[in-house]
Design a protein around this motif. Structure first.
Motif, PDB file in Angstrom:
ATOM      1  N   ALA A   1       0.731  -1.293  -0.029  1.00 14.25           N
ATOM      2  CA  ALA A   1       0.058  -0.039   0.081  1.00 14.25           C
ATOM      3  C   ALA A   1       0.827   1.084   0.073  1.00 14.25           C
ATOM      4  O   ALA A   1       1.753   1.407   0.819  1.00 14.25           O
ATOM      5  CB  ALA A   1      -0.936  -0.177   1.216  1.00 14.25           C
ATOM      6  N   GLY A   2       0.607   2.222  -0.912  1.00 24.87           N
ATOM      7  CA  GLY A   2       1.294   3.453  -1.161  1.00 24.87           C
ATOM      8  C   GLY A   2       2.813   3.621  -1.728  1.00 24.87           C
ATOM      9  O   GLY A   2       3.275   4.422  -1.997  1.00 24.87           O
ATOM     10  N   LEU A   3       3.032   2.311  -2.103  1.00 26.77           N
ATOM     11  CA  LEU A   3       4.470   2.217  -2.765  1.00 26.77           C
ATOM     12  C   LEU A   3       4.154   2.849  -4.417  1.00 26.77           C
ATOM     13  O   LEU A   3       3.371   2.009  -5.001  1.00 26.77           O
ATOM     14  CB  LEU A   3       5.029   1.046  -2.533  1.00 26.77           C
ATOM     15  CG  LEU A   3       5.404   0.520  -1.314  1.00 26.77           C
ATOM     16  CD1 LEU A   3       5.951  -0.918  -1.078  1.00 26.77           C
ATOM     17  CD2 LEU A   3       6.312   1.292  -0.651  1.00 26.77           C
ATOM     18  N   PRO A   4       5.299   3.113  -4.840  1.00 26.69           N
ATOM     19  CA  PRO A   4       5.283   3.452  -6.390  1.00 26.69           C
ATOM     20  C   PRO A   4       5.311   2.016  -7.188  1.00 26.69           C
ATOM     21  O   PRO A   4       5.796   1.288  -6.654  1.00 26.69           O
ATOM     22  CB  PRO A   4       6.445   4.132  -6.708  1.00 26.69           C
ATOM     23  CG  PRO A   4       6.909   4.907  -5.340  1.00 26.69           C
ATOM     24  CD  PRO A   4       6.477   3.955  -4.371  1.00 26.69           C
ATOM     25  N   HIS A   5       4.418   2.296  -8.477  1.00 26.90           N
ATOM     26  CA  HIS A   5       4.523   1.077  -8.938  1.00 26.90           C
ATOM     27  C   HIS A   5       5.817   0.368  -9.392  1.00 26.90           C
ATOM     28  O   HIS A   5       6.242  -0.770  -9.569  1.00 26.90           O
ATOM     29  CB  HIS A   5       3.559   1.015 -10.159  1.00 26.90           C
ATOM     30  CG  HIS A   5       4.065   1.747 -11.524  1.00 26.90           C
ATOM     31  ND1 HIS A   5       4.997   1.191 -12.240  1.00 26.90           N
ATOM     32  CD2 HIS A   5       4.048   2.984 -12.006  1.00 26.90           C
ATOM     33  CE1 HIS A   5       5.192   2.189 -13.395  1.00 26.90           C
ATOM     34  NE2 HIS A   5       4.610   3.239 -13.140  1.00 26.90           N
ATOM     35  N   GLN A   6       6.716   1.441  -9.825  1.00 24.39           N
ATOM     36  CA  GLN A   6       8.339   0.851 -10.218  1.00 24.39           C
ATOM     37  C   GLN A   6       8.806  -0.086  -9.071  1.00 24.39           C
ATOM     38  O   GLN A   6       9.322  -0.965  -9.250  1.00 24.39           O
ATOM     39  CB  GLN A   6       8.949   1.899 -10.559  1.00 24.39           C
ATOM     40  CG  GLN A   6       8.412   2.785 -11.854  1.00 24.39           C
ATOM     41  CD  GLN A   6       7.871   3.863 -11.402  1.00 24.39           C
ATOM     42  OE1 GLN A   6       7.181   4.068 -10.173  1.00 24.39           O
ATOM     43  NE2 GLN A   6       7.692   4.774 -12.319  1.00 24.39           N
ATOM     44  N   VAL A   7       8.635   0.470  -7.677  1.00 22.02           N
ATOM     45  CA  VAL A   7       8.978  -0.209  -6.811  1.00 22.02           C
ATOM     46  C   VAL A   7       8.400  -1.614  -6.514  1.00 22.02           C
ATOM     47  O   VAL A   7       8.957  -2.636  -6.111  1.00 22.02           O
ATOM     48  CB  VAL A   7       8.848   0.630  -5.471  1.00 22.02           C
ATOM     49  CG1 VAL A   7       9.273  -0.225  -4.007  1.00 22.02           C
ATOM     50  CG2 VAL A   7      10.003   2.058  -5.393  1.00 22.02           C
TER      51      VAL A   7
END
Length: 431
Positions: free
Chosen positions: A33-39
């Motif tokens: 939850a909340g993490l950038p999609h690249q991460v």
């Protein structure tokens, strides 16, 4: 490696947890939850790699219990302690069985194996090897020609530099001898002890200059020091790293808002089972950070050679990325990173992308007025909006514009070492 039934149970439990998360959007979404999609993309690949490796480890252990121990033996390599454990498994003996055969308590065998037989006496090693029908011998010719034998080829000025650094940083108890030969013996013992426990320098990803081993010696000595300090933390705190947990990452980078953010980050990483050791570089190394395993525990070493807020957080998150993304695909060998390095392989590129996006998500950065700002106000507003120290944003601007004079007084110079190094500040750090 899986070396006993407890390891097996833990591996199967983790395998089931990862499989459940990867097969359930509801479970996985709560983790990321909340993490950038690249991460997230990189994290998903790392979990898949983790699962594949767990499968292989479980298969190797089960095969050994069934009499086919070649895979497990191969994984043990030349480690004499692991060889004894593999021999016990291949003899289809439990720790309890072996203890009975030797007239010892089961807990004694558990302690031996937990330590990989590193602190056992030679006489007891021979006794256990004999009980397991293991024949072993010392080969002096191989020992004398070992990969770390190049210490003898290093110039005496380099040895003296290393000893002065070790003395000033209190690597050793007491005063070092002034005699050059004795000093060289100290270096030999310090490095050889590390190599015997944690592998040869051939496992290092950088260094290893075949023409001049000076850099290799300094890097290996620094790694030995970081490892020794990490072992003390591991002994005291018993950290446990859980790969199926990344929802603390956003909290971690928000610690950058605080003046003592580096110290907060160190404490927070330890709670997540990751040991952070700040150890000054030895002049000539040019290493910013490293990530590797010590007894299965992820360890991050930082030199903080530039002492800036933006440099600290970028380097820290780059090494955190190696831990999260490459726990099963390179962390055993270790990553040794320098910011000026021009050769970037796939794993380094993944760590760069992870660090960049976890600090400042690319989608938000593309639309941010701060990206083209010529004054501080838009930068400060953007940093406040995404909840990070403004020095990180100023550092991003400098890098993208390739202009390190712009906002040069905004990147938090002199604001990191004082929270990570307890000793008197030195003036001899290279830039």
């Amino acid at each position: 490696m899986i070396l006993n039934e407890r390891d097996l149970r833990e591996a199967r439990t983790l395998q089931a947890e990862i499989s459940a998360a990867l097969s359930s959007a509801k479970v996985f979404d709560s983790v990321i939850a909340g993490l950038p999609h690249q991460v997230v993309d990189g994290y998903r690949r790392s979990l898949e790699a983790h699962t594949r490796e767990l499968n292989l480890l479980i298969e190797a252990y089960e095969a050994a219990k069934g009499g086919d121990y070649e895979d497990l033996k191969k994984r043990a390599g030349a480690d004499p302690g692991l060889a004894l454990i593999v021999a016990r498994i291949s003899n289809q003996l439990s720790q309890k069985d072996l203890a009975r055969r030797l007239g010892l308590k089961e807990q004694q065998i558990q302690r031996y194996e937990l330590d990989r037989y590193r602190s056992i006496s030679l006489a007891n090693f021979q006794k256990i090897a004999s009980a397991l029908n293991v024949h072993w011998e010392m080969n002096f010719s191989k020992w004398l020609g070992s990969p770390w034998g190049y210490v003898d080829q290093i110039s005496m000025p380099t040895i003296k530099k290393l000893l002065r650094h070790a003395q000033s940083e209190k690597w050793f108890a007491g005063q070092l001898p002034e005699d050059e030969t004795e000093g060289l013996n100290y270096v030999h013992r310090y490095i050889s002890e590390h190599v015997s426990r944690h592998g040869s320098p051939s496992l290092l990803r950088t260094g290893l200059n075949v023409k001049d081993h000076t850099g290799d010696l300094l890097l290996l000595a620094w790694k030995a020091r970081v490892t020794k300090r990490a072992e003390q933390v591991i002994e005291e705190s018993k950290p446990e790293y859980r790969p199926l947990s990344v929802n603390w990452l956003l909290d971690l980078i928000q610690q950058s808002k605080f003046d003592d953010g580096p110290a907060r980050a160190k404490a927070m990483l330890l709670q997540q089972g990751i040991v952070l050791v700040a150890e000054r570089q030895i002049m000539g190394m040019k290493i910013d950070g490293a990530a590797f395993l010590v007894g299965g525990v992820p360890v991050i070493g930082l030199t903080v050679r530039r002492d800036t807020v933006d440099g600290f957080w970028y380097t820290l998150m780059h090494e955190v990325a190696h831990v999260i993304l490459h726990y099963r695909t390179g962390l055993t060998s270790g990553f040794f990173d320098e910011s000026e390095a021009t050769m970037v392989d796939e794993l380094e590129a993944e760590a760069d992308e992870f660090a960049s996006n976890i600090l400042i998500p690319e989608e938000r950065w593309r639309r941010a007025p701060a990206r083209i700002a010529k004054s501080a106000a838009p930068v400060e507003a953007f940093a406040s909006q995404i909840g990070i120290h403004s020095a990180i944003v100023y550092g991003r601007i400098q890098k993208e514009r390739n202009d390190y004079a712009t906002f040069s007084n905004k990147i938090g110079r002199g604001q990191v070492r004082k929270y990570l190094f307890q000793q008197t500040e030195h003036k001899d750090v290279e830039h």
